[in-house]
Design an enzyme around this catalytic site. Structure first.
Site, PDB file in Angstrom:
ATOM      1  N   LYS A  14       4.061  65.100 -47.188  1.00  0.00           N
ATOM      2  CA  LYS A  14       3.581  66.291 -47.904  1.00  0.00           C
ATOM      3  C   LYS A  14       2.871  67.198 -46.927  1.00  0.00           C
ATOM      4  O   LYS A  14       2.310  66.732 -45.924  1.00  0.00           O
ATOM      5  CB  LYS A  14       2.589  65.864 -48.995  1.00  0.00           C
ATOM      6  CG  LYS A  14       2.416  66.900 -50.079  1.00  0.00           C
ATOM      7  CD  LYS A  14       3.518  66.777 -51.105  1.00  0.00           C
ATOM      8  CE  LYS A  14       3.386  67.765 -52.230  1.00  0.00           C
ATOM      9  NZ  LYS A  14       4.305  67.421 -53.328  1.00  0.00           N
ATOM     10  N   GLY A  50       0.476  74.076 -67.577  1.00  0.00           N
ATOM     11  CA  GLY A  50       1.161  74.739 -66.464  1.00  0.00           C
ATOM     12  C   GLY A  50       2.209  75.688 -66.998  1.00  0.00           C
ATOM     13  O   GLY A  50       2.734  75.514 -68.116  1.00  0.00           O
ATOM     14  N   GLY A  87       4.307  77.238 -64.313  1.00  0.00           N
ATOM     15  CA  GLY A  87       5.008  77.550 -63.061  1.00  0.00           C
ATOM     16  C   GLY A  87       6.461  77.110 -63.184  1.00  0.00           C
ATOM     17  O   GLY A  87       6.992  76.973 -64.287  1.00  0.00           O
TER      18      GLY A  87
HETATM   19  N1  GLU Z   1       7.240  69.505 -54.291  1.00  0.00           N
HETATM   20  C1  GLU Z   1       8.159  68.804 -55.137  1.00  0.00           C
HETATM   21  C2  GLU Z   1       7.608  67.455 -55.539  1.00  0.00           C
HETATM   22  O1  GLU Z   1       6.432  67.200 -55.464  1.00  0.00           O
HETATM   23  C3  GLU Z   1       9.533  68.725 -54.526  1.00  0.00           C
HETATM   24  C4  GLU Z   1       9.593  67.981 -53.236  1.00  0.00           C
HETATM   25  C5  GLU Z   1      10.892  68.153 -52.508  1.00  0.00           C
HETATM   26  O2  GLU Z   1      11.764  68.843 -52.985  1.00  0.00           O
HETATM   27  O3  GLU Z   1      11.005  67.571 -51.427  1.00  0.00           O
HETATM   28  O4  GLU Z   1       8.341  66.631 -56.008  1.00  0.00           O
END
Ligand code: GLU
Length: 428
Positions: free
Chosen positions: A107, A219, A221
């Site tokens: 992340k 949310g 979004g």
């Molecule tokens: N940010 C999204 C999640 O937390 C997608 C992550 C991604 O596509 O790699 O699942």
């Protein structure tokens, strides 16, 4: 629990420890998996439009890549912390594993509020982030994707910077890009649709028709909007959504007993998911305190915002009508609140399963980008449905066979897959 003491990484480690115990994992594997493999913390100096320079704090944390290249979002948030990014990176490892994708988890984050940055400042921030991480990312190494307050345009600026530095075209280095610029059709919809595919499967198990249900979401979004879209198509009605109001620096819930109108609400929403309060009132929405989304008399609750939202302090306000809680956000429910929800026999679809649609589609995008050959939307969405449904069924069958709740079953399956990959590679 004192809410101020909440540390998402400690909670993530506690959840991991519980799974490790059930799997009787050896000490070395536990040590390896309860922490990220690599952490990158850095500063990003950004020239603002008025000529001054602001220095932002950025992160990329790579939790584990035993099953394949790291995949995971990159978040812009003013309250981002290193421990939140650590927790989110670990949850991504379990998310890719539960979906049985050949990927690891990581992340990224930048402590910033994009509401207060112009487009050109955001572009410079994106390029600055890439300049700090380009050596440790790449299409076969670590592939960042959008998350809270980051979007397709941000991904394209980042990809462009990556390609300028590396001197090659590498569209598979980022996912969630704009369609036509290496993005996959269906990527915008994927996380929200995935949540509802999981809800659909849970409703089947409970013998309830989607058209007989109503829901409330936290949310508004990308995740929430597309979850509502598919849920509406299945005949479900959403009566309440809550969002963060940037101007007032607090959240509000918007309610219409007859059902919210998705298209109408979208038309008064900014690109970060904030609803314009006065316009909502003009359209006849009841405006309530943000926490009201959780107290609605509905069949389905979907937290689709951020972590640490359903806690010991508000879990008792969940109505006795609620049958399903589908976690569209990462880590929205604290472990103690989760236990109360399980004891009340509310069917909980855990975060890294319910929200896996985004990374499943990121994987599809990565494959398409690396081939430079793009699929039709129907193909993407039907592959998403197959992957989400089979992940759901695997967890549900395992839960029934071993008398576990869905969260424990999802953890045991995922941790086992990652631990096996570490063993098979000879790491532990
Ligand atoms: N940010 C999204 C999640 O937390 C997608 C992550 C991604 O596509 O790699 O699942």
């Amino acid at each position: 629990m004192n809410i101020n003491s909440y540390n998402p990484f400690f909670e993530a480690q506690k959840q991991f420890d519980r799974a490790a115990e059930k799997l009787d994992l050896d000490q070395a594997t536990r040590e390896l998996l309860r922490n990220p493999l690599h952490e990158h913390h850095f500063l990003i100096p950004v020239k603002l439009d008025d000529g001054s320079v602001k220095v932002f704090k950025g992160y990329r944390i790579q939790h584990n890549d035993a099953r394949g290249p790291i995949e995971g979002g990159l978040r812009f948030h003013p309250q981002e912390t290193v421990d939140a990014v650590r927790a989110l990176s670990m949850w991504m490892t379990w998310k890719t594993a539960v979906a049985d994708l050949p990927l690891g988890g990581g992340k990224g984050g930048v402590i910033c509020d994009p509401h207060n940055l112009s487009d050109t400042e955001q572009e410079r921030l994106c390029r600055g982030w890439v300049r700090q991480v380009y050596k440790i990312i790449g299409p076969n190494v670590d592939i960042p994707a959008p998350d809270i307050m980051t979007n397709a345009q941000h991904m394209l600026w980042m990809l462009d910077e990556y390609e300028v530095i590396s001197g090659i075209r590498a569209p598979g280095a980022f996912t969630g890009k704009p369609v036509g610029m290496g993005g996959s059709l269906g990527r915008e919809e994927a996380t929200g649709y995935g949540v509802i595919i999981a809800v659909r499967e849970a409703l089947k198990e409970l013998n309830i028709r989607p058209s007989d249900t109503i829901a409330s979401l936290q949310g508004f979004g990308r995740v929430a909007q597309y979850a509502i879209e598919l849920y509406n198509q299945m005949g479900g009605k959403v009566i309440c959504v809550s969002t963060w109001d940037h101007t007032d620096q607090k959240s509000y819930a918007y309610k219409k007993e007859a059902g919210i109108d998705l298209i109408e609400l979208r038309s008064i929403t900014d690109k970060f998911g904030g609803i314009m309060k006065q316009k909502a009132m003009d359209l006849g929405y009841e405006v309530l305190d943000g926490g009201a989304w959780l107290q609605q008399e509905v069949d389905i609750l979907i937290p689709a915002a951020i972590e640490n939202q359903i806690t010991i302090n508000n879990v008792d306000s969940i109505s006795s009508r609620v049958k399903i809680l589908a976690e569209g956000a990462n880590g929205p429910t604290t472990p103690d609140a989760s236990e109360i929800i399980e004891n009340r026999n509310i069917f909980l679809i855990p975060d890294f399963l319910a929200s896996a649609g985004g990374v499943i589609c990121s994987y599809f995008e990565q494959v398409q980008s690396n081939m430079n050959y793009y699929w039709e939307k129907d193909e993407v969405l039907s592959k998403l449905d197959i992957k989400m449904t089979s992940a759901y069924i695997a967890v549900s069958d395992f839960a029934k066979d071993n008398e576990l709740c869905m969260r424990d079953a999802a953890y045991v399956i995922s941790v086992d897959r990652v631990a096996n990959a570490c063993h098979d590679r000879g790491w532990v």
